[in-house]
Scaffold this active site. Structure first.
Site, short mmCIF file in Angstrom:
data_model
loop_
_atom_site.label_atom_id
_atom_site.label_comp_id
_atom_site.label_asym_id
_atom_site.label_seq_id
_atom_site.Cartn_x
_atom_site.Cartn_y
_atom_site.Cartn_z
N GLY A 40 0.76 -1.31 -0.20
CA GLY A 40 -0.01 0.10 0.11
C GLY A 40 0.92 1.44 0.01
O GLY A 40 0.32 2.23 -0.21
N GLU A 41 2.10 1.10 0.09
CA GLU A 41 2.93 2.27 0.34
C GLU A 41 2.79 3.13 -1.06
O GLU A 41 2.79 2.57 -2.41
CB GLU A 41 4.65 2.09 0.41
CG GLU A 41 4.83 1.81 1.82
CD GLU A 41 6.13 1.51 1.86
OE1 GLU A 41 7.18 1.95 0.89
OE2 GLU A 41 6.65 0.81 2.99
N ARG A 98 -12.13 21.38 8.14
CA ARG A 98 -12.93 21.57 9.22
C ARG A 98 -12.40 21.47 10.46
O ARG A 98 -12.81 22.02 11.51
CB ARG A 98 -14.22 20.55 9.03
CG ARG A 98 -15.05 20.95 7.82
CD ARG A 98 -16.08 19.68 7.70
NE ARG A 98 -15.39 18.70 7.13
CZ ARG A 98 -16.18 17.51 6.74
NH1 ARG A 98 -17.59 17.57 6.76
NH2 ARG A 98 -15.49 16.57 5.87
N LYS A 196 -28.51 27.47 13.83
CA LYS A 196 -28.84 26.10 14.00
C LYS A 196 -27.66 25.97 15.27
O LYS A 196 -26.73 26.62 15.37
CB LYS A 196 -28.69 25.29 12.85
CG LYS A 196 -27.54 25.39 12.02
CD LYS A 196 -27.41 24.51 10.82
CE LYS A 196 -26.20 24.66 9.69
NZ LYS A 196 -26.37 24.08 8.64
#
Length: 319
Positions: A40-41, A98, A196
Protein backbone atom coordinates in the site's frame (compact mmCIF):
# COMPACT_ATOMS: atom_id res chain seq x y z
CA UNK A 1 4.16 21.99 -24.78
CA UNK A 2 4.68 25.68 -24.13
CA UNK A 3 8.26 26.79 -24.70
CA UNK A 4 8.68 28.16 -21.16
CA UNK A 5 9.34 26.51 -17.80
CA UNK A 6 5.71 25.96 -16.74
CA UNK A 7 4.95 22.34 -15.84
CA UNK A 8 1.69 20.78 -14.59
CA UNK A 9 1.48 17.47 -12.69
CA UNK A 10 -1.61 15.52 -11.68
CA UNK A 11 -1.96 13.59 -8.45
CA UNK A 12 -4.44 10.75 -8.28
CA UNK A 13 -7.34 12.70 -6.75
CA UNK A 14 -8.79 14.43 -9.82
CA UNK A 15 -6.87 13.65 -13.02
CA UNK A 16 -9.68 14.86 -15.29
CA UNK A 17 -9.63 18.32 -13.73
CA UNK A 18 -5.84 18.38 -14.13
CA UNK A 19 -6.19 17.46 -17.82
CA UNK A 20 -8.78 20.21 -18.32
CA UNK A 21 -6.49 22.76 -16.63
CA UNK A 22 -3.52 21.71 -18.77
CA UNK A 23 -5.65 22.03 -21.91
CA UNK A 24 -6.70 25.55 -20.87
CA UNK A 25 -3.01 26.41 -20.43
CA UNK A 26 -2.12 25.01 -23.84
CA UNK A 27 0.24 22.48 -22.30
CA UNK A 28 0.21 18.83 -21.26
CA UNK A 29 0.57 16.93 -18.01
CA UNK A 30 4.08 15.82 -17.04
CA UNK A 31 4.58 12.07 -17.29
CA UNK A 32 4.67 10.58 -13.83
CA UNK A 33 4.39 7.08 -12.40
CA UNK A 34 1.97 7.07 -9.47
CA UNK A 35 1.25 3.62 -8.09
CA UNK A 36 1.41 1.48 -4.94
CA UNK A 37 3.75 -1.14 -3.60
CA UNK A 38 2.09 -4.41 -2.59
CA UNK A 39 1.75 -3.25 1.02
CA UNK A 40 0.00 0.00 0.00
CA UNK A 41 2.98 2.39 0.11
CA UNK A 42 2.73 5.22 -2.41
CA UNK A 43 5.31 5.03 -5.18
CA UNK A 44 6.12 8.11 -7.30
CA UNK A 45 8.56 8.49 -10.19
CA UNK A 46 8.63 11.67 -12.28
CA UNK A 47 9.65 10.67 -15.78
CA UNK A 48 10.78 14.05 -17.12
CA UNK A 49 13.47 16.52 -16.09
CA UNK A 50 12.12 19.09 -13.62
CA UNK A 51 15.33 21.06 -13.02
CA UNK A 52 14.64 24.79 -12.82
CA UNK A 53 10.94 24.43 -13.64
CA UNK A 54 7.92 26.30 -12.24
CA UNK A 55 5.74 23.34 -11.26
CA UNK A 56 2.04 23.20 -10.37
CA UNK A 57 0.72 20.02 -8.71
CA UNK A 58 -3.05 19.51 -9.06
CA UNK A 59 -4.24 17.52 -6.05
CA UNK A 60 -7.44 18.18 -4.09
CA UNK A 61 -7.16 16.26 -0.83
CA UNK A 62 -10.59 14.67 -1.13
CA UNK A 63 -11.71 11.15 -0.22
CA UNK A 64 -9.85 8.99 0.49
CA UNK A 65 -8.32 12.00 2.21
CA UNK A 66 -5.34 10.32 3.88
CA UNK A 67 -4.33 8.56 0.66
CA UNK A 68 -4.40 11.78 -1.33
CA UNK A 69 -2.57 13.79 1.34
CA UNK A 70 0.20 11.17 1.37
CA UNK A 71 0.37 11.15 -2.44
CA UNK A 72 0.79 14.92 -2.40
CA UNK A 73 3.55 14.87 0.20
CA UNK A 74 5.54 12.23 -1.68
CA UNK A 75 5.11 14.06 -5.01
CA UNK A 76 6.40 17.23 -3.34
CA UNK A 77 9.42 15.40 -1.94
CA UNK A 78 10.21 13.96 -5.37
CA UNK A 79 10.00 17.43 -6.94
CA UNK A 80 12.16 19.04 -4.25
CA UNK A 81 14.85 16.43 -4.88
CA UNK A 82 14.54 17.01 -8.63
CA UNK A 83 15.84 20.61 -8.27
CA UNK A 84 12.69 22.44 -9.34
CA UNK A 85 12.69 26.22 -9.13
CA UNK A 86 9.26 26.53 -7.47
CA UNK A 87 6.36 24.23 -6.57
CA UNK A 88 2.80 25.47 -6.22
CA UNK A 89 0.27 23.06 -4.73
CA UNK A 90 -3.11 23.51 -6.39
CA UNK A 91 -5.66 22.17 -3.88
CA UNK A 92 -9.16 23.08 -5.11
CA UNK A 93 -10.43 21.27 -2.00
CA UNK A 94 -8.44 21.34 1.25
CA UNK A 95 -9.06 18.22 3.31
CA UNK A 96 -9.04 18.55 7.12
CA UNK A 97 -10.12 22.19 6.77
CA UNK A 98 -13.05 21.65 9.15
CA UNK A 99 -10.61 20.91 11.97
CA UNK A 100 -9.34 24.48 12.06
CA UNK A 101 -9.75 25.18 15.80
CA UNK A 102 -10.13 23.54 19.17
CA UNK A 103 -13.82 23.34 20.03
CA UNK A 104 -13.37 21.06 23.04
CA UNK A 105 -10.35 20.19 25.22
CA UNK A 106 -7.72 17.79 23.87
CA UNK A 107 -8.77 18.20 20.22
CA UNK A 108 -6.18 18.66 17.45
CA UNK A 109 -6.00 21.51 14.94
CA UNK A 110 -5.52 19.15 12.01
CA UNK A 111 -5.81 21.89 9.37
CA UNK A 112 -2.62 23.45 10.77
CA UNK A 113 -0.87 20.08 10.91
CA UNK A 114 -1.60 19.41 7.22
CA UNK A 115 -0.40 22.92 6.33
CA UNK A 116 2.88 22.25 8.15
CA UNK A 117 3.32 18.91 6.38
CA UNK A 118 2.76 20.46 2.94
CA UNK A 119 5.25 23.23 3.67
CA UNK A 120 7.91 20.88 5.07
CA UNK A 121 7.51 18.53 2.11
CA UNK A 122 8.67 21.30 -0.22
CA UNK A 123 5.73 23.46 -1.36
CA UNK A 124 6.58 27.10 -2.09
CA UNK A 125 3.03 28.30 -2.67
CA UNK A 126 -0.56 27.06 -2.30
CA UNK A 127 -3.63 27.75 -4.44
CA UNK A 128 -7.07 26.88 -3.01
CA UNK A 129 -10.74 27.53 -3.65
CA UNK A 130 -13.21 28.39 -0.88
CA UNK A 131 -11.36 27.32 2.24
CA UNK A 132 -13.74 26.26 5.00
CA UNK A 133 -12.34 29.12 7.08
CA UNK A 134 -10.29 31.94 5.57
CA UNK A 135 -7.95 32.03 8.58
CA UNK A 136 -6.48 28.72 7.37
CA UNK A 137 -4.37 30.89 5.04
CA UNK A 138 -2.50 31.96 8.18
CA UNK A 139 -1.61 28.35 9.00
CA UNK A 140 0.90 28.43 6.13
CA UNK A 141 4.25 30.20 6.28
CA UNK A 142 4.25 30.38 2.48
CA UNK A 143 2.04 32.45 0.14
CA UNK A 144 -1.56 31.27 -0.26
CA UNK A 145 -3.80 32.36 -3.14
CA UNK A 146 -7.43 31.92 -2.14
CA UNK A 147 -9.95 31.79 -4.97
CA UNK A 148 -13.75 31.98 -4.68
CA UNK A 149 -16.34 29.70 -6.24
CA UNK A 150 -19.22 32.13 -5.67
CA UNK A 151 -18.78 33.98 -8.98
CA UNK A 152 -19.11 30.69 -10.88
CA UNK A 153 -22.42 30.03 -9.12
CA UNK A 154 -23.51 33.63 -9.72
CA UNK A 155 -22.72 33.49 -13.44
CA UNK A 156 -24.73 30.28 -13.81
CA UNK A 157 -27.74 31.62 -11.89
CA UNK A 158 -27.69 34.87 -13.86
CA UNK A 159 -27.66 32.84 -17.10
CA UNK A 160 -30.77 31.07 -15.78
CA UNK A 161 -32.31 34.48 -14.88
CA UNK A 162 -32.40 33.57 -11.18
CA UNK A 163 -31.70 37.03 -9.80
CA UNK A 164 -33.36 40.21 -8.55
CA UNK A 165 -35.63 41.13 -5.64
CA UNK A 166 -37.62 37.89 -5.84
CA UNK A 167 -34.51 35.91 -4.88
CA UNK A 168 -33.04 35.41 -1.39
CA UNK A 169 -29.59 33.97 -0.81
CA UNK A 170 -29.53 31.88 2.35
CA UNK A 171 -26.53 31.13 4.52
CA UNK A 172 -26.99 27.70 6.19
CA UNK A 173 -25.14 28.92 9.30
CA UNK A 174 -23.62 32.04 10.84
CA UNK A 175 -20.13 31.16 9.58
CA UNK A 176 -21.17 31.38 5.93
CA UNK A 177 -22.79 34.83 6.05
CA UNK A 178 -19.93 36.53 4.19
CA UNK A 179 -20.16 34.03 1.33
CA UNK A 180 -23.96 34.40 1.12
CA UNK A 181 -23.77 38.19 1.29
CA UNK A 182 -21.29 38.30 -1.59
CA UNK A 183 -23.54 36.10 -3.76
CA UNK A 184 -26.59 38.20 -2.82
CA UNK A 185 -24.79 41.33 -4.02
CA UNK A 186 -23.91 39.69 -7.33
CA UNK A 187 -27.54 38.60 -7.84
CA UNK A 188 -29.04 41.85 -6.51
CA UNK A 189 -30.97 39.58 -4.12
CA UNK A 190 -31.98 39.53 -0.47
CA UNK A 191 -30.20 37.73 2.36
CA UNK A 192 -31.36 35.27 5.02
CA UNK A 193 -29.53 33.23 7.66
CA UNK A 194 -30.39 29.86 9.15
CA UNK A 195 -29.50 29.72 12.82
CA UNK A 196 -28.78 26.19 14.01
CA UNK A 197 -26.82 24.28 16.58
CA UNK A 198 -24.52 21.29 16.09
CA UNK A 199 -24.72 18.77 18.93
CA UNK A 200 -22.11 16.62 17.15
CA UNK A 201 -20.26 16.43 13.79
CA UNK A 202 -22.45 15.79 10.71
CA UNK A 203 -25.58 16.53 12.76
CA UNK A 204 -27.37 19.85 13.16
CA UNK A 205 -30.70 21.22 14.35
CA UNK A 206 -32.37 24.34 12.91
CA UNK A 207 -33.28 26.85 15.60
CA UNK A 208 -34.62 29.75 13.50
CA UNK A 209 -34.45 31.52 10.14
CA UNK A 210 -33.51 35.20 10.10
CA UNK A 211 -34.89 37.01 7.04
CA UNK A 212 -37.96 37.04 4.81
CA UNK A 213 -38.24 33.94 2.58
CA UNK A 214 -42.04 33.91 2.12
CA UNK A 215 -42.83 33.45 -1.59
CA UNK A 216 -39.15 33.82 -2.57
CA UNK A 217 -36.73 31.80 -4.66
CA UNK A 218 -34.12 30.71 -2.11
CA UNK A 219 -30.50 29.93 -2.98
CA UNK A 220 -28.82 28.03 -0.14
CA UNK A 221 -25.06 28.53 -0.55
CA UNK A 222 -22.30 26.74 1.38
CA UNK A 223 -18.63 25.93 0.86
CA UNK A 224 -19.24 22.17 1.00
CA UNK A 225 -21.93 19.52 1.29
CA UNK A 226 -20.84 16.40 3.15
CA UNK A 227 -23.61 14.02 4.23
CA UNK A 228 -26.33 16.50 3.22
CA UNK A 229 -28.26 16.22 6.49
CA UNK A 230 -27.61 19.81 7.54
CA UNK A 231 -28.59 21.23 4.15
CA UNK A 232 -31.78 19.15 3.94
CA UNK A 233 -32.77 20.29 7.44
CA UNK A 234 -32.27 23.90 6.41
CA UNK A 235 -34.23 23.41 3.19
CA UNK A 236 -37.17 21.92 5.04
CA UNK A 237 -37.14 24.87 7.46
CA UNK A 238 -37.27 27.28 4.50
CA UNK A 239 -40.16 25.38 2.93
CA UNK A 240 -42.11 25.53 6.18
CA UNK A 241 -41.61 29.30 6.16
CA UNK A 242 -43.13 29.68 2.71
CA UNK A 243 -40.20 29.57 0.28
CA UNK A 244 -41.50 29.15 -3.29
CA UNK A 245 -38.46 27.46 -4.88
CA UNK A 246 -35.22 26.28 -3.30
CA UNK A 247 -31.89 25.72 -5.02
CA UNK A 248 -28.77 24.48 -3.23
CA UNK A 249 -25.23 25.41 -4.25
CA UNK A 250 -21.77 24.58 -2.95
CA UNK A 251 -18.21 24.66 -4.21
CA UNK A 252 -17.09 21.29 -2.84
CA UNK A 253 -19.35 18.28 -3.32
CA UNK A 254 -17.91 15.99 -0.65
CA UNK A 255 -21.20 14.04 -0.85
CA UNK A 256 -20.31 11.22 1.51
CA UNK A 257 -22.63 8.48 2.72
CA UNK A 258 -26.27 9.00 1.71
CA UNK A 259 -25.83 12.63 0.59
CA UNK A 260 -26.75 12.24 -3.09
CA UNK A 261 -29.79 10.08 -2.38
CA UNK A 262 -30.87 12.37 0.48
CA UNK A 263 -30.78 15.49 -1.69
CA UNK A 264 -32.35 13.75 -4.68
CA UNK A 265 -35.19 12.48 -2.48
CA UNK A 266 -35.88 15.86 -0.85
CA UNK A 267 -38.87 17.21 -2.77
CA UNK A 268 -38.20 20.79 -1.64
CA UNK A 269 -34.82 20.86 -3.42
CA UNK A 270 -35.21 21.87 -7.06
CA UNK A 271 -31.54 21.74 -8.09
CA UNK A 272 -28.11 21.18 -6.54
CA UNK A 273 -25.10 23.02 -7.97
CA UNK A 274 -21.60 21.67 -7.28
CA UNK A 275 -18.22 22.16 -8.94
CA UNK A 276 -15.64 19.64 -10.11
CA UNK A 277 -13.18 20.67 -7.38
CA UNK A 278 -13.79 17.12 -6.14
CA UNK A 279 -14.00 14.30 -8.68
CA UNK A 280 -17.32 12.46 -8.76
CA UNK A 281 -17.45 8.85 -10.00
CA UNK A 282 -19.38 8.31 -13.22
CA UNK A 283 -23.07 7.92 -12.48
CA UNK A 284 -22.84 9.16 -8.87
CA UNK A 285 -24.58 12.51 -9.40
CA UNK A 286 -28.35 12.20 -9.72
CA UNK A 287 -30.67 14.17 -12.02
CA UNK A 288 -31.03 17.17 -9.68
CA UNK A 289 -27.29 17.81 -9.71
CA UNK A 290 -25.53 20.21 -12.06
CA UNK A 291 -21.72 20.39 -12.10
CA UNK A 292 -19.82 23.62 -12.84
CA UNK A 293 -16.16 23.41 -13.81
CA UNK A 294 -13.40 25.28 -11.97
CA UNK A 295 -10.79 24.46 -14.65
CA UNK A 296 -10.82 27.88 -16.43
CA UNK A 297 -10.60 29.71 -13.09
CA UNK A 298 -7.67 27.61 -11.88
CA UNK A 299 -5.92 27.79 -15.25
CA UNK A 300 -6.16 31.59 -15.25
CA UNK A 301 -4.84 31.75 -11.68
CA UNK A 302 -1.95 29.40 -12.53
CA UNK A 303 -1.04 31.49 -15.57
CA UNK A 304 -1.06 34.67 -13.47
CA UNK A 305 1.09 33.12 -10.74
CA UNK A 306 3.53 31.84 -13.35
CA UNK A 307 3.79 35.29 -14.98
CA UNK A 308 3.94 37.13 -11.65
CA UNK A 309 0.66 38.92 -12.35
CA UNK A 310 -2.13 39.78 -9.90
CA UNK A 311 -4.47 36.96 -8.89
CA UNK A 312 -6.85 39.21 -6.95
CA UNK A 313 -7.77 41.01 -10.19
CA UNK A 314 -9.76 37.90 -11.12
CA UNK A 315 -12.38 38.91 -8.55
CA UNK A 316 -12.42 42.70 -8.95
CA UNK A 317 -15.81 42.64 -10.76
CA UNK A 318 -17.31 40.78 -7.78
CA UNK A 319 -15.84 42.77 -4.87
Amino acid sequence: MRDDNLRVLAGGANPKLAEDIARQLNTRLVKMLLTRFSDGEVRVKIEESMRGMDVFVIQPTSAPVNEHVMELLIILDALRRASVDRVTVVMPYYGYARQDKKVKPREPIAARLVADLITLAGANRVLCIDLHAEQIQGFFNIPVDHLYGGPLVADYLISQKVMGPGVVVVSPDEGGVGRAQSLAQQLDAGLAIIHKRRPEPNRSEVVSVVGDVQGKICIVIDDMIDTGGSIVGGVEALKLRGAERILVACTHGVLSGPAVERLQRCEAVEQVLVTDSIAQPDGKLASKFHCLTVAPLLAEAIDRIHRGASVSELFLPYI
